[in-house]
Scaffold this motif. Sequence first.
Motif, PDB file in Angstrom:
ATOM      1  N   ASP A   1     -60.516  14.184   5.259  1.00 42.48           N
ATOM      2  CA  ASP A   1     -59.435  13.827   4.316  1.00 42.48           C
ATOM      3  C   ASP A   1     -59.123  14.936   3.709  1.00 42.48           C
ATOM      4  O   ASP A   1     -57.856  15.216   3.327  1.00 42.48           O
ATOM      5  CB  ASP A   1     -59.961  12.658   3.568  1.00 42.48           C
TER       6      ASP A   1
ATOM      7  N   THR B   1     -52.594   0.874  -5.461  1.00 41.62           N
ATOM      8  CA  THR B   1     -52.848   0.978  -3.972  1.00 41.62           C
ATOM      9  C   THR B   1     -51.941   2.074  -3.245  1.00 41.62           C
ATOM     10  O   THR B   1     -51.150   2.850  -3.926  1.00 41.62           O
ATOM     11  CB  THR B   1     -52.383  -0.296  -3.300  1.00 41.62           C
ATOM     12  N   ASP B   2     -52.072   2.295  -2.085  1.00 43.04           N
ATOM     13  CA  ASP B   2     -51.259   3.461  -1.245  1.00 43.04           C
ATOM     14  C   ASP B   2     -50.050   2.727  -1.223  1.00 43.04           C
ATOM     15  O   ASP B   2     -49.103   3.736  -1.153  1.00 43.04           O
ATOM     16  CB  ASP B   2     -51.693   3.485   0.256  1.00 43.04           C
ATOM     17  N   GLU B   3     -49.762   1.771  -1.194  1.00 41.13           N
ATOM     18  CA  GLU B   3     -48.062   1.237  -1.144  1.00 41.13           C
ATOM     19  C   GLU B   3     -47.529   1.697  -2.402  1.00 41.13           C
ATOM     20  O   GLU B   3     -46.332   1.677  -2.647  1.00 41.13           O
ATOM     21  CB  GLU B   3     -48.140  -0.300  -0.955  1.00 41.13           C
TER      22      GLU B   3
ATOM     23  N   SER C   1     -48.380  10.523   0.969  1.00 41.22           N
ATOM     24  CA  SER C   1     -47.103   9.909   0.888  1.00 41.22           C
ATOM     25  C   SER C   1     -46.444  10.291  -0.515  1.00 41.22           C
ATOM     26  O   SER C   1     -45.208  10.188  -0.785  1.00 41.22           O
ATOM     27  CB  SER C   1     -47.276   8.679   0.960  1.00 41.22           C
TER      28      SER C   1
ATOM     29  N   GLU D   1     -53.900   8.498   3.268  1.00 33.42           N
ATOM     30  CA  GLU D   1     -52.425   8.087   3.499  1.00 33.42           C
ATOM     31  C   GLU D   1     -51.445   8.031   1.997  1.00 33.42           C
ATOM     32  O   GLU D   1     -50.559   8.397   2.514  1.00 33.42           O
ATOM     33  CB  GLU D   1     -52.539   6.788   4.493  1.00 33.42           C
ATOM     34  N   GLY D   2     -52.178   7.337   1.355  1.00 34.93           N
ATOM     35  CA  GLY D   2     -51.455   7.167   0.011  1.00 34.93           C
ATOM     36  C   GLY D   2     -51.016   8.723  -0.699  1.00 34.93           C
ATOM     37  O   GLY D   2     -50.025   9.048  -1.209  1.00 34.93           O
TER      38      GLY D   2
ATOM     39  N   VAL E   1     -57.472   4.877  -3.818  1.00 36.39           N
ATOM     40  CA  VAL E   1     -56.271   5.336  -3.011  1.00 36.39           C
ATOM     41  C   VAL E   1     -56.878   6.177  -1.796  1.00 36.39           C
ATOM     42  O   VAL E   1     -57.874   6.932  -1.886  1.00 36.39           O
ATOM     43  CB  VAL E   1     -55.345   6.161  -3.760  1.00 36.39           C
ATOM     44  N   SER E   2     -56.251   5.985  -0.537  1.00 33.63           N
ATOM     45  CA  SER E   2     -56.843   6.815   0.622  1.00 33.63           C
ATOM     46  C   SER E   2     -56.010   8.016   0.927  1.00 33.63           C
ATOM     47  O   SER E   2     -55.154   8.287   0.138  1.00 33.63           O
ATOM     48  CB  SER E   2     -56.867   6.012   1.930  1.00 33.63           C
TER      49      SER E   2
ATOM     50  N   LEU F   1     -48.200   4.206  -4.242  1.00 34.10           N
ATOM     51  CA  LEU F   1     -47.747   5.678  -4.163  1.00 34.10           C
ATOM     52  C   LEU F   1     -46.854   5.840  -3.567  1.00 34.10           C
ATOM     53  O   LEU F   1     -45.898   6.705  -3.700  1.00 34.10           O
ATOM     54  CB  LEU F   1     -49.210   6.257  -3.503  1.00 34.10           C
ATOM     55  N   LYS F   2     -46.568   5.108  -2.197  1.00 36.47           N
ATOM     56  CA  LYS F   2     -45.327   5.391  -1.370  1.00 36.47           C
ATOM     57  C   LYS F   2     -43.958   5.022  -2.009  1.00 36.47           C
ATOM     58  O   LYS F   2     -43.044   5.497  -1.767  1.00 36.47           O
ATOM     59  CB  LYS F   2     -45.587   4.502  -0.061  1.00 36.47           C
TER      60      LYS F   2
END
Length: 708
Positions: A522, A473-475, A503, A499-500, A496-497, A477-478
């Motif tokens: 994107d 998930t993006d989280e 980050s 945003e991820g 993943v988007s 990756l963060k």
Amino acid sequence: MRLPALGSPKPAVVNDFSMPCPSIDTLQAWASPRVLKNRHQITEHVANCRKCSQRLVDWQLPLSQRAAVTTQDTGSFPDSADALTGQTLGKYEIFEQVGRGSAGIVYRGQHSTTGRIVAIKVLAPKHATTVNLRHWQRESRLVARISHPHVIQILDADRTEAFEYIVFEWLGGGSLSNRINRSPLQPQMIATLLEQIASGCEALHSHNILHLDIKPNNILLDDQLNAKLADFGISRSMSETISEETTQIVGTPGFMSPEQEGLVKGAINVTSDVYGIGAVLYAMLTGVHVPLRSTDSQTTRQADKHPFPNLDGKTPQADGLEAICRKCLELAPSARYQSAGEIAAAARCILETTAWAPNSGPAEGPTPSKHYGLKLALLVAIPCSLLILANMMPSSVPPAQLVGQPSNALPAGHTAPPMPPAQSPTELTMTTPASSLAIQQERVRRRISELGGSLAREYADELVLYLNDSQVTDEDLKSLSVFPELTVAFLQNTQVSIEGLMSLPPKVNHLSLGQTDLSEADFARLATRQKIEVIFLTGSQIDDRKVAALCQFGQLAEITLQGTSLTDQAIDSLMRCRSLSGLVLNNNTALSAAALSRLAELPLLQYLHLGGTGVDESTLSAIVEKCDLIEIGLSGCTGINDNALAKLENCESLHTLFLDSCRISDAGILSLSALPELTRIYVRDNKDLDFAKLREKLPPDIQLISKW
């Protein structure tokens, strides 16, 4: 011989031409290891006096004496190149001359469109011999495929009617040689520079490149005095044979290894560069090069008959650096460190286990590694080797074997425990104790393992993430912010988007996304991450507009666009990437032969895969004529036949060739036998070939691969 103490003052350096030109006897004494009161004055004079530099060459002094100029290469340059100051070369404005060599000159300049300040290395027409051109092309070819913070970045390579030139990033700190000559270096700065130099060298080795001329003059510093390896004129690919019987001395005495000089038997390999790093460390510790001994036939290091000179270290840190230096400079290659990564780890051990005093180094200096304020007693209580092992995670499986393999992803509907929010890298490195950072890193590693992925340290200072086909998930990756050294991320077929992806730690320069739902907007945003230089994309959802958005800044060095929906318009976008060295366009059936022929205009292209496209004989001829290809893929191309293969007969740099499912005969394969670098030909699903006959007639060093 007594050498200068670490940290002791040096004689004042007389700048410019404040002393008269020395006599030949004085120059010979200067070029030897003899102690001279005015050595630094003579060094500065020779570095700035074109007359004395040329005298050294004209007098044909021994190699050691001519090569001992460590602050500036010697030589002359034609007036026509001098006249470039104030002129325009291609798309670059020339400001001023900043360096000079025997065959080239370096200018500070500016890109006329972007305004970026650059260094421009120009080869003079007078020196455009076959040998010099080969070295020149090798330098641009080798450097272009490397992206590392401690290897100089090549931005462009081109030619005009009069000149060949290479464009590099501009580094404002000068050479390490000049820095050593200016004032003594303190232990912390030496250890930090050593780690950076060794890390850059390990990056070269990971790309199968040997530098072979590591010396202070070939190490450049940026404005923060961080080190970058430069000058790859005599570098070699590890695939090139450099045997024990090689008799030609290539390198700089005082810095090249004994096996390069022919002093000891042994193949020239990574341990030869290890010796060069040790010689640079010796120069940083003492201010002079490794002592030389002149004979009638060659120049050799004294260590074979004399004890290694004692270094006057005054601190435990200096003792540790001296120990590293001695191991690097062992006469037998097997007794040295066996990789540059080991040197980098040893330097980090010194940096991370030392409570550096506030005045232990100069106010200016390179960016140090993370220091955790451990007591000096730790150096005695914990063996350095254990600390090195704790910081290294060797991987037994290279990336090429892992890419595309099925991973142990979580079953559908299963969700791994969420990760707690991670601190930013700045917060962690500045305010978090080492133990807390280790705990957070372990949590993230556990989460990656639950997702069926892994973190692998491919060489000493770079970390690679494998999470293909996972539910990352993006989280997730963060949370990778706790690994600021992460440089490569394999995220094929994930959700993943942007945003991820944005980050990810700032050092990430290689993204493998495979099938992705990213939009044109994107990709335009992803392109603003200037560090991204290598990207892997597949699937019909990738079209011309997305490629145009991704290539808008032209920073990409390697692109894979396999099985996508590209038309000839995409070639226009790819042509913006002038530093492109690797390109995969397999199964893009809409690309025409005429459009593919334009790829010949990419000056640094080395790895090209056009399987299943419309490439034909004329396309191949155009590309091979201008590009020094190392690897080319033509599998499944209906336009490739024996006549097309004949166009490859002059491709002397070709190493690997893919001809699966092509309409070729035994004669077509045998026509490639004379290519000097060719080692592998893939001919799977070619039922018309007589493999037994071909293996009998092909040279033994060419491997014919006929099975999947």
